[in-house]
Scaffold this motif. Structure first.
Motif, short mmCIF file in Angstrom:
data_model
loop_
_atom_site.label_atom_id
_atom_site.label_comp_id
_atom_site.label_asym_id
_atom_site.label_seq_id
_atom_site.Cartn_x
_atom_site.Cartn_y
_atom_site.Cartn_z
N GLU B 31 -6.24 -7.34 -12.63
CA GLU B 31 -6.95 -8.50 -13.15
C GLU B 31 -8.09 -8.08 -14.09
N ILE B 32 -8.80 -7.04 -13.69
CA ILE B 32 -9.91 -6.57 -14.53
C ILE B 32 -9.37 -6.05 -15.86
N ALA B 33 -8.27 -5.30 -15.80
CA ALA B 33 -7.65 -4.77 -17.03
C ALA B 33 -7.21 -5.93 -17.94
N ASP B 34 -6.62 -6.97 -17.33
CA ASP B 34 -6.19 -8.15 -18.09
C ASP B 34 -7.37 -8.84 -18.76
N ASP B 35 -8.44 -9.05 -17.97
CA ASP B 35 -9.65 -9.69 -18.52
C ASP B 35 -10.15 -8.94 -19.75
N LEU B 36 -9.98 -7.61 -19.72
CA LEU B 36 -10.50 -6.76 -20.79
C LEU B 36 -9.49 -6.55 -21.92
N SER B 37 -8.28 -7.08 -21.72
CA SER B 37 -7.15 -6.79 -22.62
C SER B 37 -7.03 -5.28 -22.81
N MET B 38 -7.06 -4.59 -21.69
CA MET B 38 -7.06 -3.12 -21.71
C MET B 38 -5.88 -2.66 -20.85
N SER B 39 -5.30 -1.53 -21.17
CA SER B 39 -4.22 -1.02 -20.33
C SER B 39 -4.79 -0.53 -19.00
N LYS B 40 -3.97 -0.64 -17.96
CA LYS B 40 -4.43 -0.16 -16.65
C LYS B 40 -4.77 1.33 -16.70
N ALA B 41 -3.96 2.08 -17.48
CA ALA B 41 -4.16 3.53 -17.59
C ALA B 41 -5.55 3.84 -18.15
N LEU B 42 -5.94 3.07 -19.16
CA LEU B 42 -7.26 3.30 -19.77
C LEU B 42 -8.38 2.93 -18.79
N LEU B 43 -8.18 1.82 -18.08
CA LEU B 43 -9.18 1.43 -17.08
C LEU B 43 -9.37 2.54 -16.04
N TYR B 44 -8.27 3.10 -15.57
CA TYR B 44 -8.32 4.17 -14.57
C TYR B 44 -8.89 5.48 -15.14
N TYR B 45 -8.83 5.59 -16.49
CA TYR B 45 -9.44 6.76 -17.13
C TYR B 45 -10.96 6.71 -16.90
N TYR B 46 -11.51 5.49 -16.95
CA TYR B 46 -12.96 5.34 -16.77
C TYR B 46 -13.36 5.32 -15.29
N PHE B 47 -12.54 4.63 -14.48
CA PHE B 47 -12.86 4.54 -13.04
C PHE B 47 -11.62 4.86 -12.21
N PRO B 48 -11.67 5.95 -11.42
CA PRO B 48 -10.49 6.43 -10.69
C PRO B 48 -9.92 5.42 -9.69
N ASP B 49 -10.75 4.52 -9.16
CA ASP B 49 -10.22 3.48 -8.28
C ASP B 49 -11.18 2.29 -8.20
N LYS B 50 -10.77 1.26 -7.53
CA LYS B 50 -11.54 0.02 -7.46
C LYS B 50 -12.89 0.24 -6.77
N ASN B 51 -12.88 1.07 -5.73
CA ASN B 51 -14.14 1.32 -5.01
C ASN B 51 -15.18 2.02 -5.89
N ALA B 52 -14.70 2.94 -6.73
CA ALA B 52 -15.62 3.65 -7.63
C ALA B 52 -16.23 2.66 -8.61
N LEU B 53 -15.39 1.74 -9.12
CA LEU B 53 -15.89 0.73 -10.05
C LEU B 53 -16.88 -0.21 -9.34
N TYR B 54 -16.53 -0.64 -8.16
CA TYR B 54 -17.39 -1.53 -7.36
C TYR B 54 -18.74 -0.88 -7.11
N SER B 55 -18.68 0.37 -6.69
CA SER B 55 -19.90 1.13 -6.39
C SER B 55 -20.79 1.20 -7.63
N THR B 56 -20.20 1.46 -8.79
CA THR B 56 -20.97 1.54 -10.04
C THR B 56 -21.60 0.18 -10.36
N VAL B 57 -20.81 -0.88 -10.18
CA VAL B 57 -21.31 -2.23 -10.46
C VAL B 57 -22.53 -2.56 -9.61
N ILE B 58 -22.42 -2.35 -8.30
CA ILE B 58 -23.56 -2.75 -7.45
C ILE B 58 -24.76 -1.83 -7.66
N ASN B 59 -24.50 -0.55 -7.94
CA ASN B 59 -25.64 0.34 -8.19
C ASN B 59 -26.39 -0.06 -9.45
#
Lengths: 200, 200
Positions: B31-59
């Motif tokens: 869903e996040i990749a879709d919102d960004l019109s970004m490929s899932k592969a590219l999204l995972y290039y920046y954040f290895p998993d959902k928890n890593a992204l979540y952690s970055t967001v809340i920090n």
């Protein structure tokens, strides 16, 4: 009738020993009947089930405990001291009857509901006890509290909450003596802080 | 490099919106990749998993929050006021990001462990923040505290404990807004009492 009362008292006395040594969940009505050299049928005549017996045991224990506390509180010099005595005595009671109260068991919804039921009479007495101490402190001008009943509930919840948090942190299904002492120590620190906070 | 940073920031911004609206568990990387019109592969290039992204967001969210609090605290007249501001701001933060923080979810061991991990950086900052306020209060003679670090942990545990207790009492798997407000209200009462108790 007198003989019946004696038998009932004897059952409570023996059950207390079992519960205090093994806890509620590891004690059976069979074992209690055996200890008493009494038929199971007769035991069930006095107490319809184990929970009813357990409930009676802890309520009676708390009666004795409450009388002891009252004696000490009546001699206290201030409401803060009374509250401090109450909370210290409460800690001592919990520590002494740790196994009986099954505080060595992990917290789970089912056992919590069951125990809330067994403890409801005690909780009601404890509530009026504490609320009275707070109300007297307000009257004498020693405490500054808007709502003694709300504050009583808050103190109770805060102390119970410490227990939940320590158990969760340690992810311990069966807290040992050390963990139990950690809980009591933190509750004591919080009690002291709250008592200071109540002063006008 | 600059372009990479911009992309990363944009991911965080969009993920924040999703997490704040649906929470961690109901948001997917798809869903996040879709919102960004970004490929899932590219999204995972920046954040290895959902928890890593979540952690970055809340920090990142907490960084902004901490700067805001610091500004207000720097203008406070006393340590008690500073502590009060801190705890009030903390409540406001939790209330605003209630869904993102998944405080609308029932407490369970698994999600607790996962979140403790995501929140560990925030917790460490919060700790030093609060301990500093307490230490300053001691130095100025405003607070009477033996051990600021122990007291900081006690305040934190007591507030968290209130949450556990309210959820247990209500036996609610999905606390609604009303229950959540009850928790915040009780925590606020306890905070006020504790702050009074810390005063020398």
């Amino acid at each position: 009738m007198e003989n019946q009362d004696k038998k009932r008292d004897r059952i409570i006395e023996i059950a207390l020993k079992r519960f205090a040594h093994y806890g509620l969940s590891k004690t059976t009505m069979n074992e209690i009947a055996d200890d008493l050299s009494m038929s199971k049928a007769l035991l069930y005549y006095y107490f319809p089930d184990k929970n009813a017996l357990y409930s009676t045991v802890i309520n009676q224990l708390f009666e004795v405990h409450a009388i002891e506390i009252k004696k000490e509180i009546d001699q206290s010099a201030s409401s803060a001291e009374a509250l401090s005595i109450y909370l210290r005595k409460r800690h001592e009671f919990i520590k002494k009857y740790y196994i009986l109260l099954e505080f060595n068991k992990s917290f789970n919804k089912e056992s919590f509901a069951q125990k809330q039921n067994s403890f409801s009479t005690i909780r009601a007495k404890e509530k009026s006890f504490l609320t009275n101490i707070l109300a007297q402190g307000i009257q004498s001008g020693e405490f500054k509290i808007d709502d003694p009943e709300k504050t009583e509930a808050l103190i109770f919840d805060a102390l119970l909450g410490i227990r939940f948090v320590v158990l969760e942190y340690n992810n311990s299904p069966q807290p040992d003596d050390e963990l139990f002492n950690t809980i009591l120590e933190k509750q004591q620190l919080l009690s002291d802080l709250i008592i200071r906070g109540l002063k006008a």
